[in-house]
Design a protein around this motif. Structure first.
Motif, mmCIF file in Angstrom:
data_model
loop_
_atom_site.group_PDB
_atom_site.id
_atom_site.type_symbol
_atom_site.label_atom_id
_atom_site.label_comp_id
_atom_site.label_asym_id
_atom_site.label_seq_id
_atom_site.Cartn_x
_atom_site.Cartn_y
_atom_site.Cartn_z
ATOM 1 N N ASN A 191 -120.479 11.970 -29.519
ATOM 2 C CA ASN A 191 -121.447 12.127 -30.591
ATOM 3 C C ASN A 191 -120.770 12.259 -31.956
ATOM 4 O OD1 ASN A 191 -124.155 12.089 -30.958
ATOM 5 N ND2 ASN A 191 -124.471 14.271 -30.614
ATOM 6 N N GLU A 192 -119.648 12.959 -31.988
ATOM 7 C CA GLU A 192 -118.890 13.077 -33.239
ATOM 8 C C GLU A 192 -118.458 11.693 -33.718
ATOM 9 O OE1 GLU A 192 -119.684 16.608 -33.762
ATOM 10 O OE2 GLU A 192 -117.887 16.289 -34.972
ATOM 11 N N ILE A 193 -118.003 10.888 -32.746
ATOM 12 C CA ILE A 193 -117.529 9.548 -33.107
ATOM 13 C C ILE A 193 -118.697 8.672 -33.558
ATOM 14 C CG2 ILE A 193 -116.336 7.472 -32.238
ATOM 15 C CD1 ILE A 193 -114.616 10.073 -32.695
ATOM 16 N N LEU A 194 -119.861 8.867 -32.928
ATOM 17 C CA LEU A 194 -121.047 8.123 -33.373
ATOM 18 C C LEU A 194 -121.330 8.447 -34.842
ATOM 19 C CD1 LEU A 194 -123.526 6.324 -32.841
ATOM 20 C CD2 LEU A 194 -124.766 8.402 -32.177
ATOM 21 N N GLN A 195 -121.273 9.743 -35.173
ATOM 22 C CA GLN A 195 -121.516 10.134 -36.569
ATOM 23 C C GLN A 195 -120.504 9.447 -37.487
ATOM 24 O OE1 GLN A 195 -121.628 14.486 -36.545
ATOM 25 N NE2 GLN A 195 -123.058 14.388 -34.829
ATOM 26 N N MET A 196 -119.267 9.391 -37.025
ATOM 27 C CA MET A 196 -118.230 8.763 -37.859
ATOM 28 C C MET A 196 -118.530 7.272 -38.068
ATOM 29 S SD MET A 196 -114.137 8.489 -37.298
ATOM 30 C CE MET A 196 -114.146 7.235 -36.037
ATOM 31 N N VAL A 197 -118.851 6.568 -36.994
ATOM 32 C CA VAL A 197 -119.029 5.119 -37.165
ATOM 33 C C VAL A 197 -120.284 4.810 -37.972
ATOM 34 C CG1 VAL A 197 -117.675 4.524 -35.110
ATOM 35 C CG2 VAL A 197 -120.157 4.731 -34.914
ATOM 36 N N VAL A 198 -121.276 5.703 -37.910
ATOM 37 C CA VAL A 198 -122.484 5.478 -38.712
ATOM 38 C C VAL A 198 -122.206 5.790 -40.188
ATOM 39 C CG1 VAL A 198 -124.841 6.285 -39.168
ATOM 40 C CG2 VAL A 198 -124.122 5.792 -36.818
ATOM 41 N N LEU A 199 -121.496 6.871 -40.442
ATOM 42 C CA LEU A 199 -121.284 7.303 -41.837
ATOM 43 C C LEU A 199 -120.159 6.518 -42.531
ATOM 44 C CD1 LEU A 199 -121.732 11.171 -41.374
ATOM 45 C CD2 LEU A 199 -123.431 9.485 -42.110
ATOM 46 N N GLU A 200 -119.335 5.830 -41.762
ATOM 47 C CA GLU A 200 -118.271 4.977 -42.294
ATOM 48 C C GLU A 200 -117.440 5.623 -43.400
ATOM 49 O OE1 GLU A 200 -120.562 1.351 -43.219
ATOM 50 O OE2 GLU A 200 -119.650 0.540 -41.390
ATOM 51 N N SER A 252 -109.328 -0.315 -40.802
ATOM 52 C CA SER A 252 -109.372 -1.392 -41.803
ATOM 53 C C SER A 252 -108.420 -1.012 -42.933
ATOM 54 C CB SER A 252 -110.800 -1.547 -42.323
ATOM 55 O OG SER A 252 -111.034 -0.617 -43.353
ATOM 56 N N PRO A 253 -108.071 -1.965 -43.768
ATOM 57 C CA PRO A 253 -107.091 -1.670 -44.835
ATOM 58 C C PRO A 253 -107.557 -0.604 -45.835
ATOM 59 C CG PRO A 253 -107.379 -4.041 -44.557
ATOM 60 C CD PRO A 253 -108.430 -3.388 -43.719
ATOM 61 N N GLU A 254 -108.887 -0.409 -45.957
ATOM 62 C CA GLU A 254 -109.357 0.598 -46.943
ATOM 63 C C GLU A 254 -109.472 1.985 -46.332
ATOM 64 O OE1 GLU A 254 -112.262 -1.882 -46.290
ATOM 65 O OE2 GLU A 254 -110.526 -3.072 -46.947
ATOM 66 N N ARG A 255 -109.313 2.065 -45.031
ATOM 67 C CA ARG A 255 -109.656 3.306 -44.350
ATOM 68 C C ARG A 255 -108.407 3.896 -43.701
ATOM 69 N NH1 ARG A 255 -114.218 1.479 -41.317
ATOM 70 N NH2 ARG A 255 -115.501 2.066 -43.090
ATOM 71 N N ALA A 256 -108.375 5.226 -43.676
ATOM 72 C CA ALA A 256 -107.240 5.857 -43.002
ATOM 73 C C ALA A 256 -107.731 6.944 -42.069
ATOM 74 C CB ALA A 256 -106.297 6.454 -44.048
ATOM 75 N N MET A 257 -106.871 7.302 -41.104
ATOM 76 C CA MET A 257 -107.262 8.340 -40.155
ATOM 77 C C MET A 257 -106.109 9.292 -39.886
ATOM 78 S SD MET A 257 -109.505 6.299 -37.405
ATOM 79 C CE MET A 257 -110.400 4.875 -37.981
ATOM 80 N N LEU A 258 -106.516 10.521 -39.630
ATOM 81 C CA LEU A 258 -105.544 11.523 -39.227
ATOM 82 C C LEU A 258 -106.002 12.038 -37.868
ATOM 83 C CD1 LEU A 258 -103.086 13.276 -40.022
ATOM 84 C CD2 LEU A 258 -104.697 14.890 -41.038
ATOM 85 N N VAL A 259 -105.176 11.798 -36.870
ATOM 86 C CA VAL A 259 -105.556 12.139 -35.505
ATOM 87 C C VAL A 259 -104.755 13.353 -35.064
ATOM 88 C CG1 VAL A 259 -105.626 11.311 -33.116
ATOM 89 C CG2 VAL A 259 -106.023 9.708 -35.016
#
Lengths: 496, 249
Positions: free
Chosen positions: B156-165, B195-202
């Motif tokens: 569900n957290e990931i769903l929120q992330m992919v929706v909110l982009e 994507s090139p505009e987006r970054a993530m910290l895991v």
């Protein structure tokens, strides 16, 4: 902690914005209108009772009824069991009747009503022209009560074609005396309690509804109460009668100007549901709650009771209580008819210094009667919020059932929530369930909502709406949206 | 250009120093992983980046797309495009998943000066994204995380992330509580967002997640400091050797 301070400062900014928007206050119905009024001198005595009755040109039986109520009232004491605290009320300093001067020659239709009065309702967002339709698609017929009198009622002709009577109480006394005489005081006796007795003596106006046998009322009926005059109480009386197999949904809304003095509202509502009739009664109570230090506000001492008088009758109360300095109110059901059902859905929100003592009584007298109570209390600020409920199973109420759920939500650490259930069962076949919970809005929830882009007020509003969902769902669509907006407004400034 | 620039960040919680001089630059298109033992400050780092109360910055700075965000409230950071997938997802009774998504989506649009999206259009968008995570309509109608299993909550957290982009997403131990199948689905969702505009910290304890979400950089956080940085190979080394070597330093 820093977030709280931050939230506080962002809220005070919000509040300032609101204040500016409403020209000085965020209770948006707080304006008073300069309407010339006919007021009787303050005080409560036999003369005043006679004067009110005379002003309304009432028949002797009603005057006698009032005088009897007055006599009983004098022997009664103000109830002191509710968890509310207020200085003694000087009943002799209050004015018991005030009516707009322009109503002296009662207008026959809305077109004849003083335009100044109509402007007040326009400002309140209440549609009085029949072509204006409230919020949704369906029509809503409105009876508007201004201080002590009913100003007018819409959609009367259309309702009349179904045989439905919807008019002011005074008019019902004139036009339908037999019905009034038969049912007045039959659910809430004159001497039921201190405030009901006072109301019975001095009640001025209110709404009257009669739905004939087998008729399903084609639109929502509603009464909009407005207190305008200073130092004046409002003592209205509502009587709704649903004859066999009929259905009606009734809405009630209330507002008052902001004044530094407390004002008294002591109403009585009686519902009578005959065989297989259904009455759905919804209230959005938004009387002026007083300022943040508890100065001013309405004292709301109200007696509401429904009688499922015959078999398979159904009465449902839904209330959203956000206003008033003090709320003392227990909409109840007498489940007399076999297989009759009663429901009570309540949201009571208290903020700042508000005090709420509210709940319901379910009296199971008939066989297989069922009741359901869902109460949601939200306390914020320095407020106190009590659910007080009684479930009573009579020896003859074989197979009766009750389900009660009381949930309290606390915002901040200066407020209080209490649940006071009284349960009495006099027969072994009755089943009674009571569930209660109390919780706080957690820092985790607030942070989560804010991380998802909501500001602190939006976050609280979302969480509170979720908490109240089961009750909000019970409101007619026309009121649900307004009620949701009201929840947020009432809790303004409550975070932290 | 760097999306996130953390300079000499010192953070106290209840007066105790937890982060003690973090330096980290994350550019668009990059995925960084932070690994470390319990109590090393991983969650503190995610909370302080998201702006949670009670995390006091005593020294250093955090810049997001060139703007100092240290004083911004959490919602303002969210409006700029920061997202935190919670380690322990929060329940909100009475609010459906769909309502939360819509409220949140509209709040972000409002902050950008855009109108709220039409509900039917939004529903289509969410259904499509949910399907990719193998979540059905029923999940969307349920109350937010109420009665969800651990794995459902994380999804569900990931769903929120992919929706909110978001522009920058922090995934705080998203792998904990996920079985291997769910992990794969979640990782696919995350990878589709790269994507090139987006970054993530895991942030994670385990190398396993990094088999599915390949990081460009791996950092080791021990006692509030990044003690070593490297590429994906570093995670494998940690998996084999543990953190003992760093803790004895």
């Amino acid at each position: 902690m820093s977030e709280i301070n931050e939230a506080k400062s962002s809220i005070s900014r919000e509040t300032v914005a609101h204040v500016n928007r409403f020209g000085g206050e965020h209770y948006q119905y707080g304006f008073s209108s300069d309407i010339e009024a006919d007021r009787i001198p303050p005080g409560l005595n036999e003369e005043v009772v006679r004067l009110i009755s005379a002003k309304k040109d009432e028949p002797q039986w009603l005057l006698d009824w009032r005088l009897d109520a007055y006599e009983r009232w004098q022997t009664m004491a103000e109830p002191d069991w509710a968890y509310v605290d207020y200085p003694p009320i000087d009943y002799q300093s209050l004015c018991y009747y005030a009516a707009p001067r322009s109503m002296e020659n009662a207008p026959k239709t809305m077109d004849e009503v003083d335009p100044e009065l109509l402007r007040v309702y326009k400002k309140l967002g209440i549609p009085l022209a029949e072509q204006e339709v409230l919020a949704g698609v369906r029509k809503v017929a409105v009876d508007v009560v201004f201080d002590s009198v009913s100003v007018g009622t819409t959609f009367r002709e259309e309702l009349a074609t179904h045989g439905i009577i919807f008019c002011s109480f005074s008019e019902a006394v004139r036009e339908h005396p037999a019905l009034v005489r038969k049912y007045l005081g039959s659910v809430v006796p004159k001497s039921d309690n201190y405030f009901a007795a006072m109301n019975s003596a001095v009640f001025s106006d209110g709404s009257f509804v009669y739905i004939p046998k087998g008729v399903r009322c084609p639109m929502e009926l509603s009464t909009y109460f407005r207190i305008n005059e200073a130092n004046t109480g409002q003592f209205e009386r509502t009587l709704v009668i649903a004859d066999k197999g009929s259905y009606v949904s009734y809405l009630e809304g209330c507002t008052a100007p902001m004044r530094d003095e407390n004002q008294l509202h002591a109403a009585v509502v009686e519902l009578v549901a005959l065989e297989e009739a259904e009455i759905k009664y919804s209230t959005v109570q938004n009387w002026y709650p007083g300022d943040e230090n508890g100065k001013g506000g309405i004292y709301n001492f109200v007696t509401k009771r429904g009688d499922c008088r015959e078999a398979r009758a159904h009465i449902s109360w839904t209330q959203v209580e956000t206003g008033s300095a003090i709320t003392w109110k227990y909409p109840s059901c007498i489940l007399r008819g076999d297989n009759s059902t009663g429901e009570f859905y309540s949201i009571a929100i208290s903020n700042n210094r508000q005090q709420v003592d509210s709940g319901t009584k379910m009296l199971h007298l008939g066989r297989n009667t069922k009741s359901k109570i869902i109460s949601k209390g939200v306390s914020a600020g320095h407020s106190s919020n009590v659910y007080r409920g009684q479930v009573n199973m009579h020896p003859k109420a074989k197979g009766a059932r009750n389900f009660t759920q009381c949930d309290s939500l606390l915002i901040g650490d200066k407020c209080a929530a209490h649940t006071v259930p009284y349960i009495e069962s006099k027969n072994k076949s009755a089943i009674i369930e009571h569930e209660a919970s109390s919780s706080k809005i957690s820092e985790d929830q607030l942070f989560f909502c804010r991380q998802r882009g909501l500001d602190p007020e939006e976050a609280v509003s979302l969480i509170v709406n979720g908490f109240c969902r089961e009750v909000l769902q019970e409101l007619p669509m026309e009121f649900a949206v307004e009620a949701q907006a009201l929840l947020s407004l009432s809790l303004e400034g409550s975070v932290g | 250009m760097s999306l996130i620039e953390i300079k000499d960040l010192h953070v106290n919680v209840n007066g105790e120093p937890i982060l003690r001089g973090i330096n980290l630059v994350i550019k668009g298109g990059e995925v960084h992983a932070i690994m470390g033992p319990n109590g090393s400050g991983k969650s503190t780092l995610s909370y302080v980046l998201a702006g949670r109360d009670g995390y006091e910055i005593t020294k250093g700075s955090i810049a997001f797309m060139g703007q100092d965000i240290a004083a911004l409230p959490p919602e303002a950071r969210a409006h700029l495009g920061m997202f935190l997938a919670f380690q322990y997802p929060i329940e909100v009774a009475g609010i459906t998943n769909m309502t939360l998504l819509k409220t949140s989506y509209d709040a972000l649009r409002k902050a950008r000066g855009e109108e709220a999206m039409n509900s039917a259009q939004f529903l289509r968008l969410v259904r499509e994204k949910a399907a990719a995570l193998q979540m059905n309509d029923d999940m969307l109608k349920r109350q937010l995380n109420v009665g969800f299993s651990g794995g459902e909550k994380k999804r569900n957290e990931i769903l929120q992330m992919v929706v909110l982009e978001p522009r920058f997403a922090i995934l705080d131990e998203t792998d904990s509580g996920l079985d291997i199948d769910a992990l794969q689905i979640v990782a696919e969702g995350v990878n589709a967002m790269r994507s090139p505009e987006r970054a993530m910290l895991v942030i994670t304890h385990y190398q396993r997640l990094l088999d599915f979400i390949r990081p460009d950089y791996v950092h080791v956080l021990v006692a509030g400091q990044l003690v070593e940085s490297g590429d994906a190979a570093l995670a494998l080394k940690l998996e084999a050797e543990g953190y003992a070597a760093y803790q004895n330093v």
